[in-house]
Design an enzyme around this catalytic site. Structure first.
Site, short mmCIF file in Angstrom:
data_model
loop_
_atom_site.label_atom_id
_atom_site.label_comp_id
_atom_site.label_asym_id
_atom_site.label_seq_id
_atom_site.Cartn_x
_atom_site.Cartn_y
_atom_site.Cartn_z
N ARG A 1 9.49 1.71 -9.34
CA ARG A 1 8.54 1.96 -10.45
C ARG A 1 7.33 2.71 -9.92
NH1 ARG A 1 4.08 -1.29 -9.88
NH2 ARG A 1 4.36 -3.20 -8.67
N GLU B 1 1.87 -0.46 1.70
CA GLU B 1 1.85 -1.90 1.95
C GLU B 1 3.28 -2.40 1.85
OE1 GLU B 1 -1.19 -4.29 0.68
OE2 GLU B 1 -2.58 -2.67 0.22
N TYR C 1 -0.14 -7.58 13.48
CA TYR C 1 -1.23 -6.59 13.54
C TYR C 1 -1.13 -5.81 14.85
CZ TYR C 1 -3.45 -8.90 9.60
OH TYR C 1 -3.72 -9.43 8.37
N GLY D 1 -5.52 -5.55 6.37
CA GLY D 1 -5.82 -5.19 4.98
C GLY D 1 -7.01 -5.99 4.50
C1 FMN Z 1 6.00 -4.25 -3.63
C2 FMN Z 1 4.56 -3.97 -3.85
C3 FMN Z 1 4.14 -3.38 -5.04
C4 FMN Z 1 2.80 -3.11 -5.29
N1 FMN Z 1 2.43 -2.54 -6.47
C5 FMN Z 1 1.12 -2.31 -6.74
C6 FMN Z 1 0.71 -1.73 -7.98
O1 FMN Z 1 1.52 -1.34 -8.83
N2 FMN Z 1 -0.62 -1.57 -8.19
C7 FMN Z 1 -1.56 -1.95 -7.27
O2 FMN Z 1 -2.74 -1.79 -7.53
N3 FMN Z 1 -1.20 -2.46 -6.07
C8 FMN Z 1 0.10 -2.66 -5.79
N4 FMN Z 1 0.48 -3.20 -4.58
C9 FMN Z 1 -0.54 -3.44 -3.56
C10 FMN Z 1 -1.13 -4.83 -3.71
O3 FMN Z 1 -2.14 -4.77 -4.66
C11 FMN Z 1 -1.68 -5.26 -2.34
O4 FMN Z 1 -0.59 -5.41 -1.47
C12 FMN Z 1 -2.44 -6.55 -2.43
O5 FMN Z 1 -3.60 -6.34 -3.20
C13 FMN Z 1 -2.83 -7.06 -1.05
O6 FMN Z 1 -3.67 -6.15 -0.41
P1 FMN Z 1 -4.22 -6.40 1.06
O7 FMN Z 1 -3.04 -6.45 1.98
O8 FMN Z 1 -5.13 -5.21 1.35
O9 FMN Z 1 -4.98 -7.69 1.03
C14 FMN Z 1 1.82 -3.47 -4.31
C15 FMN Z 1 2.24 -4.05 -3.10
C16 FMN Z 1 3.58 -4.30 -2.87
C17 FMN Z 1 3.99 -4.93 -1.57
#
Ligand code: FMN
Ligand code: ATP
Length: 306
Positions: free
Chosen positions: A280, A256, A267, A197
């Protein structure tokens, strides 16, 4: 696990002689499908021949409506699940354009050759051949001349409506995991390879396994869910998002998954994710702090309630 035969030039059609077969696609291998397969097992026990599932690779809808299809299972997983239903064998017909283009009677001739099953079990809505023009009456007429018994079953229902893959897909699209699982009769799960990610999750205090799903495998509606994740055969509690993160311009993955009490680099590994409860919708947060607070609350909910 039943033996799986891929039907090609080397396939011995004689295997189908005297068999009791459940016939169809069976995406999801849901309760209605299992009912049909159990009926095939019953007639096999009565007639003395083997029980079998006769299905297709690929899903015919994948050939004709790939753009709007949301599948419950990949073809490999579906065939594996069919092989675990307790039948003697699964025969998989290649759903090539040439096979699909055959008129209904040609379709039956190619499928069975001169080896006729003892019984064929289908739902009363079964269609076959080019443009799905063949109906149960056509199947019966063909079967009567060849001594094949046709069982066209009323569709098994739940909550006063037939259980169909389409209905289950619609429930998942609405995030109604519990209802979908009730109709499936087993957990709903998707699998994916963990990809790199943006690497920001760990800075935010929650690592995530990023999974890119093919559009066809995105049956689950966008949102945040409580889930179970299986990594190397071990099942963990998980909090997951479905849909790209709207808070970030360069969001990476379709899903994610934060796996609770798990550490380690995965990975390139394939994990299975089983969403069980909608929490939600996905939210475009004004600040990273509010995103972190909300995701941590979701993780806490999972820890306490799963
Ligand atoms: C349980 C959970 C809920 C999430 N909810 C949102 C959300 O409501 N809005 C959003 O923009 N990203 C959401 N995310 C994504 C996160 O923004 C993302 O996992 C984080 O930015 C890390 O991203 P990366 O793994 O690409 O670095 C969520 C992730 C998880 C695991
Ligand atoms: N609820 C059910 N009860 C009994 N048989 C069923 C049921 N649903 C499907 N079948 C039968 O199982 C076989 C496989 O059907 P198919 O894969 O088309 O399932 P489906 O659930 O109706 O999918 P879709 O919603 O995509 O049409 C067919 O013979 C079909 O008629």
């Amino acid at each position: 696990m039943a033996k799986v035969y891929r039907v090609n030039e080397a396939f011995d059609h004689g295997l189908l002689s005297g068999a009791s077969c459940a016939f169809g696609v069976f995406d999801g291998v849901h309760r209605g499908h299992r009912f049909l397969i159990d009926e095939a097992k019953k007639t096999a026990a009565e007639c003395g021949g083997p029980s079998a599932v006769l299905t297709f690779d690929i899903d015919p809808d994948e050939r004709f409506h790939a753009d709007r299809l949301k599948k419950l299972m990949t073809n490999e997983r579906r065939i594996e699940a069919l092989a675990q239903t307790g039948v003697d064998f699964v025969a998989v017909l290649p759903f090539t354009p040439a096979f699909a283009a055959q008129a209904p009677l040609d379709f039956l001739a190619t499928t069975f050759g001169e080896s006729f099953p003892a019984a064929l079990h289908v739902g009363c809505d079964f269609h076959f051949g080019a443009k799905a023009a063949g109906q149960v009456d056509d199947l019966r007429a063909w079967a009567d001349e060849r001594g094949v018994r046709i069982f066209a079953h009323d569709l098994k229902s739940a909550f006063d409506k037939p259980i169909t893959a389409t209905r289950i897909r619609l429930l998942l699209a609405e995030g109604r995991c519990e209802d979908a699982v009730e109709l499936l009769g087993h957990p709903y799960a998707f699998e994916g390879v963990v990809a790199q990610g943006r690497g920001e999750g760990s800075d935010m205090g929650f690592c995530t396994a990023n999974i890119e799903l093919a559009p066809m495998m995105r049956a689950l509606g966008e949102g945040v869910y409580a889930a179970w994740a299986t990594v190397s055969g071990v099942r963990y509690k998980a909090a997951m998002s479905m849909g790209t993160a709207p808070t970030f311009a360069e969001a990476t993955a379709t899903s994610e998954v934060h796996i609770l009490d798990f550490e380690g680099s995965i990975y390139g590994e394939t994990i299975a994710v089983e969403p069980v409860h909608y929490l939600r919708p996905m939210v475009e947060f004004d600040s990273v702090e509010s995103l972190i607070a909300e995701v941590q609350a979701n993780i806490a909910w999972v820890r306490e309630n799963l």
